[in-house]
Every structure is written in structure tokens, then in C-alpha cells.
Design a protein around this motif. Structure first.
Motif, PDB file in Angstrom:
ATOM      1  N   HIS A 153       0.835  -1.205   0.000  1.00  0.00           N
ATOM      2  CA  HIS A 153       0.000   0.000   0.000  1.00  0.00           C
ATOM      3  C   HIS A 153       0.868   1.252   0.000  1.00  0.00           C
ATOM      4  CE1 HIS A 153      -3.575  -2.334   0.503  1.00  0.00           C
ATOM      5  NE2 HIS A 153      -3.122  -2.884   1.607  1.00  0.00           N
ATOM      6  N   ALA A 154       2.009   1.219   0.666  1.00  0.00           N
ATOM      7  CA  ALA A 154       2.878   2.397   0.730  1.00  0.00           C
ATOM      8  C   ALA A 154       3.358   2.802  -0.660  1.00  0.00           C
ATOM      9  CB  ALA A 154       4.065   2.142   1.655  1.00  0.00           C
ATOM     10  N   VAL A 155       3.676   1.846  -1.510  1.00  0.00           N
ATOM     11  CA  VAL A 155       4.121   2.154  -2.876  1.00  0.00           C
ATOM     12  C   VAL A 155       3.026   2.916  -3.614  1.00  0.00           C
ATOM     13  CG1 VAL A 155       4.687   1.145  -5.124  1.00  0.00           C
ATOM     14  CG2 VAL A 155       5.777   0.284  -3.069  1.00  0.00           C
ATOM     15  N   ARG A 156       1.778   2.456  -3.469  1.00  0.00           N
ATOM     16  CA  ARG A 156       0.663   3.137  -4.153  1.00  0.00           C
ATOM     17  C   ARG A 156       0.413   4.525  -3.565  1.00  0.00           C
ATOM     18  NH1 ARG A 156      -1.817  -2.081  -4.062  1.00  0.00           N
ATOM     19  NH2 ARG A 156      -2.977  -1.481  -2.227  1.00  0.00           N
ATOM     20  N   LEU A 157       0.393   4.617  -2.216  1.00  0.00           N
ATOM     21  CA  LEU A 157       0.072   5.900  -1.590  1.00  0.00           C
ATOM     22  C   LEU A 157       1.131   6.966  -1.836  1.00  0.00           C
ATOM     23  CD1 LEU A 157      -1.361   4.650   1.814  1.00  0.00           C
ATOM     24  CD2 LEU A 157      -2.626   5.799   0.001  1.00  0.00           C
ATOM     25  N   PHE A 158       2.394   6.564  -1.845  1.00  0.00           N
ATOM     26  CA  PHE A 158       3.487   7.525  -2.030  1.00  0.00           C
ATOM     27  C   PHE A 158       3.962   7.574  -3.479  1.00  0.00           C
ATOM     28  CE2 PHE A 158       4.073   6.425   2.562  1.00  0.00           C
ATOM     29  CZ  PHE A 158       3.782   7.679   3.060  1.00  0.00           C
ATOM     30  N   ASP A 159       3.242   6.911  -4.375  1.00  0.00           N
ATOM     31  CA  ASP A 159       3.564   6.879  -5.802  1.00  0.00           C
ATOM     32  C   ASP A 159       5.001   6.418  -6.028  1.00  0.00           C
ATOM     33  OD1 ASP A 159       2.835   7.096  -8.450  1.00  0.00           O
ATOM     34  OD2 ASP A 159       3.500   9.171  -8.618  1.00  0.00           O
ATOM     35  N   GLU A 210       7.976   3.238  -6.752  1.00  0.00           N
ATOM     36  CA  GLU A 210       8.226   2.245  -7.782  1.00  0.00           C
ATOM     37  C   GLU A 210       8.722   0.965  -7.114  1.00  0.00           C
ATOM     38  OE1 GLU A 210      11.337   1.705 -11.411  1.00  0.00           O
ATOM     39  OE2 GLU A 210      10.426   3.677 -11.167  1.00  0.00           O
ATOM     40  N   VAL A 211       8.052  -0.143  -7.407  1.00  0.00           N
ATOM     41  CA  VAL A 211       8.446  -1.423  -6.823  1.00  0.00           C
ATOM     42  C   VAL A 211       9.884  -1.728  -7.227  1.00  0.00           C
ATOM     43  CG1 VAL A 211       7.977  -3.906  -6.791  1.00  0.00           C
ATOM     44  CG2 VAL A 211       6.087  -2.281  -6.814  1.00  0.00           C
ATOM     45  N   GLY A 212      10.686  -2.113  -6.232  1.00  0.00           N
ATOM     46  CA  GLY A 212      12.087  -2.414  -6.480  1.00  0.00           C
ATOM     47  C   GLY A 212      13.020  -1.324  -5.973  1.00  0.00           C
ATOM     48  N   SER A 213      12.525  -0.093  -5.941  1.00  0.00           N
ATOM     49  CA  SER A 213      13.336   1.008  -5.407  1.00  0.00           C
ATOM     50  C   SER A 213      12.510   1.779  -4.373  1.00  0.00           C
ATOM     51  CB  SER A 213      13.801   1.936  -6.524  1.00  0.00           C
ATOM     52  OG  SER A 213      12.682   2.477  -7.195  1.00  0.00           O
ATOM     53  N   CYS A 214      11.818   1.022  -3.555  1.00  0.00           N
ATOM     54  CA  CYS A 214      10.859   1.634  -2.636  1.00  0.00           C
ATOM     55  C   CYS A 214      11.194   1.382  -1.165  1.00  0.00           C
ATOM     56  CB  CYS A 214       9.462   1.098  -2.933  1.00  0.00           C
ATOM     57  SG  CYS A 214       9.369  -0.707  -2.836  1.00  0.00           S
TER      58      CYS A 214
END
Length: 138
Positions: A39-45, A47-51
Motif C-alpha cells: 500500500h505504501a508504494v501506491r500511496l506515495f507513488d 516504484e516497486v524495487g526502489s521503494c
């Protein structure tokens, strides 16, 4: 194995140790939920892998509604109910209850850890000193 200090018993600890499993737990917070997607990746826009840095930024959550199972709808909680709930923190793909496990016997754990992201540092200091003086968290 990471366990919830609220639910593990002496009998269970002995059983796990009989299988050679080390029992550990976070004593200043309780893991409530883990999701497969973050959810944090989506909320903070992000990128998976560098998050990974997003996991260091807990987001405070406030419960506003509760699910009424029999009515099959959401109902807004009263202010009194919301104020009685402990703080929830979204950390990466997990939701934590930032609450000390007061009065719990830490002798059930082989390894004790604190999560600095989910609770006030002063509370952590109080728990940390209790950990070594009495072997029981206050």
C-alpha cells in the motif's frame, strides 16, 4: 519464528523449541495485517524495487468506519469509539498497532526486538529499561 506475545503460551514455546525453532517477537507493537501488494508504494507513488525508503515512513491510520456484517454496510464509528482505539501505522505492506505489550512476560521469547517506526521513543526507553531490570514489560 516471530510470535505475538499476546497469544503465545509456555506450552507452545516449549513445543517450538523442541523442533529447534527460536521464538522471537516485537514487544512495542503488534502486527495486525500483511498484504501481498504494498500500500505504501501506491500511496506515495513509489516504484516497486526502489521503494525500501518508504518502509521507513510510517503512515498514521485512523479508523472511521466499521463493517456491519449483518447489515452488509459500513457505519461511521462514534468519536468516543475512535478515541478509544490505539494508533494504527501503515509500514510498507503491513499494518501495526503501536501499543506496548504491557505486563507480558518476555521470558517466553528467545529474542526481543523493538520497531522504532511504530511507537514514541520515550515509550521505547521505558520498555527497554524494564526489559533488563524485571524481565517483564511495564
Amino acid at each position: 519464528m516471530e510470535v505475538n506475545l499476546n497469544t503465545i503460551s509456555e506450552k507452545e514455546k516449549i513445543k517450538y523449541q523442541g523442533y529447534g525453532v527460536t521464538v522471537s517477537g516485537v514487544v512495542n507493537a503488534q502486527l495486525l495485517a500483511v498484504s501481498r501488494s504494498c500500500h505504501a508504494v501506491r500511496l506515495f507513488d513509489g516504484e516497486v524495487g526502489s521503494c525500501q525508503s518508504l518502509c521507513n515512513k510510517p503512515l498514521n491510520l485512523e479508523a472511521l468506519y466499521k463493517w456491519e456484517r449483518y447489515d452488509d454496510q459500513l457505519k461511521r464509528m462514534s468519536l468516543e469509539t475512535r478515541n478509544s482505539l490505539s494508533s494504527l501505522k501503515l509500514v510498507g505492506n503491513s499494518i501495526w498497532l503501536g501499543k506496548s505489550l504491557s505486563g507480558r512476560n518476555i521470558d517466553l521469547l528467545n529474542t526481543v526486538s523493538f520497531d522504532l517506526r511504530v511507537q514514541d521513543p520515550q515509550v521505547l526507553i521505558e520498555n527497554y529499561s524494564a526489559l533488563f531490570s524485571k524481565k517483564v514489560l511495564r
